[in-house]
Scaffold this motif. Sequence first.
Motif, PDB file in Angstrom:
ATOM      1  N   ALA A  95     -70.680   0.302   1.645  1.00 35.47           N
ATOM      2  CA  ALA A  95     -70.538   1.005   2.914  1.00 35.47           C
ATOM      3  C   ALA A  95     -69.607   2.208   2.773  1.00 35.47           C
ATOM      4  O   ALA A  95     -69.862   3.280   3.345  1.00 35.47           O
ATOM      5  N   THR A  96     -68.535   2.058   2.005  1.00 39.04           N
ATOM      6  CA  THR A  96     -67.603   3.170   1.794  1.00 39.04           C
ATOM      7  C   THR A  96     -68.301   4.349   1.136  1.00 39.04           C
ATOM      8  O   THR A  96     -68.186   5.497   1.593  1.00 39.04           O
ATOM      9  N   SER A  97     -69.043   4.088   0.063  1.00 42.04           N
ATOM     10  CA  SER A  97     -69.738   5.184  -0.624  1.00 42.04           C
ATOM     11  C   SER A  97     -70.796   5.805   0.273  1.00 42.04           C
ATOM     12  O   SER A  97     -70.966   7.034   0.301  1.00 42.04           O
ATOM     13  N   THR A  98     -71.515   4.984   1.063  1.00 43.53           N
ATOM     14  CA  THR A  98     -72.536   5.520   1.959  1.00 43.53           C
ATOM     15  C   THR A  98     -71.931   6.454   2.998  1.00 43.53           C
ATOM     16  O   THR A  98     -72.464   7.537   3.263  1.00 43.53           O
ATOM     17  N   LEU A  99     -70.801   6.067   3.583  1.00 45.30           N
ATOM     18  CA  LEU A  99     -70.166   6.899   4.601  1.00 45.30           C
ATOM     19  C   LEU A  99     -69.654   8.210   4.013  1.00 45.30           C
ATOM     20  O   LEU A  99     -69.802   9.274   4.623  1.00 45.30           O
ATOM     21  N   VAL A 100     -69.067   8.158   2.819  1.00 42.67           N
ATOM     22  CA  VAL A 100     -68.547   9.377   2.196  1.00 42.67           C
ATOM     23  C   VAL A 100     -69.692  10.329   1.834  1.00 42.67           C
ATOM     24  O   VAL A 100     -69.625  11.543   2.095  1.00 42.67           O
ATOM     25  N   ILE A 101     -70.759   9.799   1.246  1.00 44.38           N
ATOM     26  CA  ILE A 101     -71.906  10.634   0.861  1.00 44.38           C
ATOM     27  C   ILE A 101     -72.553  11.253   2.092  1.00 44.38           C
ATOM     28  O   ILE A 101     -72.888  12.444   2.104  1.00 44.38           O
ATOM     29  N   SER A 102     -72.738  10.447   3.129  1.00 45.10           N
ATOM     30  CA  SER A 102     -73.344  10.961   4.358  1.00 45.10           C
ATOM     31  C   SER A 102     -72.499  12.082   4.954  1.00 45.10           C
ATOM     32  O   SER A 102     -73.039  13.084   5.447  1.00 45.10           O
ATOM     33  N   PHE A 103     -71.178  11.927   4.886  1.00 47.60           N
ATOM     34  CA  PHE A 103     -70.298  12.968   5.418  1.00 47.60           C
ATOM     35  C   PHE A 103     -70.457  14.261   4.635  1.00 47.60           C
ATOM     36  O   PHE A 103     -70.581  15.346   5.227  1.00 47.60           O
ATOM     37  N   PHE A 104     -70.480  14.192   3.307  1.00 44.39           N
ATOM     38  CA  PHE A 104     -70.655  15.397   2.498  1.00 44.39           C
ATOM     39  C   PHE A 104     -71.988  16.072   2.809  1.00 44.39           C
ATOM     40  O   PHE A 104     -72.069  17.302   2.916  1.00 44.39           O
ATOM     41  N   TYR A 105     -73.041  15.275   2.922  1.00 48.29           N
ATOM     42  CA  TYR A 105     -74.367  15.845   3.195  1.00 48.29           C
ATOM     43  C   TYR A 105     -74.400  16.499   4.577  1.00 48.29           C
ATOM     44  O   TYR A 105     -75.027  17.546   4.779  1.00 48.29           O
ATOM     45  N   MET A 106     -73.714  15.871   5.536  1.00 48.12           N
ATOM     46  CA  MET A 106     -73.686  16.425   6.883  1.00 48.12           C
ATOM     47  C   MET A 106     -72.950  17.764   6.943  1.00 48.12           C
ATOM     48  O   MET A 106     -73.289  18.626   7.759  1.00 48.12           O
ATOM     49  N   LEU A 107     -71.936  17.922   6.083  1.00 49.11           N
ATOM     50  CA  LEU A 107     -71.228  19.204   6.055  1.00 49.11           C
ATOM     51  C   LEU A 107     -72.208  20.353   5.858  1.00 49.11           C
ATOM     52  O   LEU A 107     -72.124  21.388   6.531  1.00 49.11           O
ATOM     53  N   ALA A 108     -73.130  20.164   4.921  1.00 51.54           N
ATOM     54  CA  ALA A 108     -74.096  21.218   4.627  1.00 51.54           C
ATOM     55  C   ALA A 108     -74.987  21.501   5.825  1.00 51.54           C
ATOM     56  O   ALA A 108     -75.236  22.669   6.179  1.00 51.54           O
TER      57      ALA A 108
END
Length: 526
Positions: A129-142
């Motif tokens: 869950a931690t990795s999913t939330l961090v990755i989703s946040f980075f992708y959302m930045l774009a």
Amino acid sequence: MPADLAAGDPLLNVAVFGLFVAITLYVVYRVSTRNSTTADYYAAGSVFTGRQNGIALSGDFLSAASFLGIAGAIAVHGYDGFLYSIGFLVAWLVDLLLIAELLRNTGRFTMGDVLSFRMRQRPVRAAAATSTLVISFFYMLAQMAGAGGLVALLLDVDSGFGQSLVIAGVGLVMVLYVLVGGMKGTTWVQIIKATMLILSVVFITVFLLGKFGFSLSALLGAAADNSPMGEALLEPGGLYGANDTSKLDFVSLSVALILGAAALPHVLMRFYTVPNAREARRSVVWATGCMFVFYLCTLVIGYGAAALVGAEAITAAPGGENSAAPLLALRIGGTVLLGVVSAVAFATILAVVAGLTITASASFAHDVYANVVKRGVAHPVAEVRVARVTAIVVGVLSIVGGVLAKGQNIAFLVALAFAVAASANLSTLLYTLFWRRFNTTGTLWGIYGGLGACLVLVLFSPVVSGAPDSIFPGVDFHWFPLKNPGLVSIPFSFLCGFLGTLVGRDGADPRRRAEMEVRSLTGIGA
């Protein structure tokens, strides 16, 4: 921005986009009358066919980076910008050959289902869950950065405050999609968006080629003549060939792009919306076909923007490089085509961010709330309610991050998300699916080691400080020379997973290991 490239009629642009939002919200409402169970909300009841899911996959994957960022990178930097397209497309071979079928057979809703299948549930699900939330946040930045730049162009908003308001508005609409529609509604938005996007780029490509007598050579020649780079626009090295460091940065970027797609949580979650592994494979084939057509068109659109608009006008416009495709649409089709293309670009952003949001909220609700906090005995209605609250929180965080990331090339920002995904998830996924000895310690070391290494390297790279295009250009605390850390962080995550497995004494349950092997290969019990 030159007067002839002004944003046209802002009211028309807003009207076309508003029409799209109204239609898709109606569709979302109509198809999502029942979202009370976790299977409905997270996986749409697994009712989609391989073709439908494949088109939705392409809609989920073809983000603002693909439509706006790559076209702008090609128009300004030439051949090196097209390398993003090649990396994004080749990446799907990893999904097709190694991930899709085994993942669909083994899991149920999230990546955490697979990683924790034969491991200790609570720590592994928390890590997933931690990795999913961090990755989703980075992708959302774009995506949010793309939304700000696009609306700045459409409404001729030059102020940072105005762009920030636009990003907030996009974030609110995206959260509304997820709250109302769940996975089923989000999937139909992605199908509609993918169809509109591919038809639009094919139409623009045919029109551009017709304008140059259906001669690609003539178009490329005009692009070179209208570019400050001249003939170098058509040759490798325009963006990554200045020195040895930039060449190494390109290798790192390529590694991240090719390996990252197989580890993106919002892509992996789409394999659960089909009924079986065969349809999961068909999904990848359909998605790859759609994206092949799209990325070929981006090559023509990028060089067409260089030929008809010019790199100087593109970089001077609000949104910078990301404005290439909308400005080209304005030049060849006037305000009407600009409105249509902008609506498609907005649809792209909304659909991708909606997919990211439901993935992040599902991971938190299913992996953390239901299986870590409630130890696997959460009520489905309560779990869905937690997922919806999480979607709101994720939306707020993405708005804040998007405001900070304004002005960055969104293809580059997505490449960072790919690096984070490959660093945190790929090693653990492959080890879990193919290495019998792999254990809980190896899983935790692989996820946290790769994720931590990637985040540290990004923090101390030119992305954050020390360069004119950094997030904080006024300070310099970088010591890692590469903008994309994939070349270092991805092998490091594999090493961490390997060493953690050797060190750990918590071997997997032999019965669960055997069950996972049979299920992943045959689908029995899936």
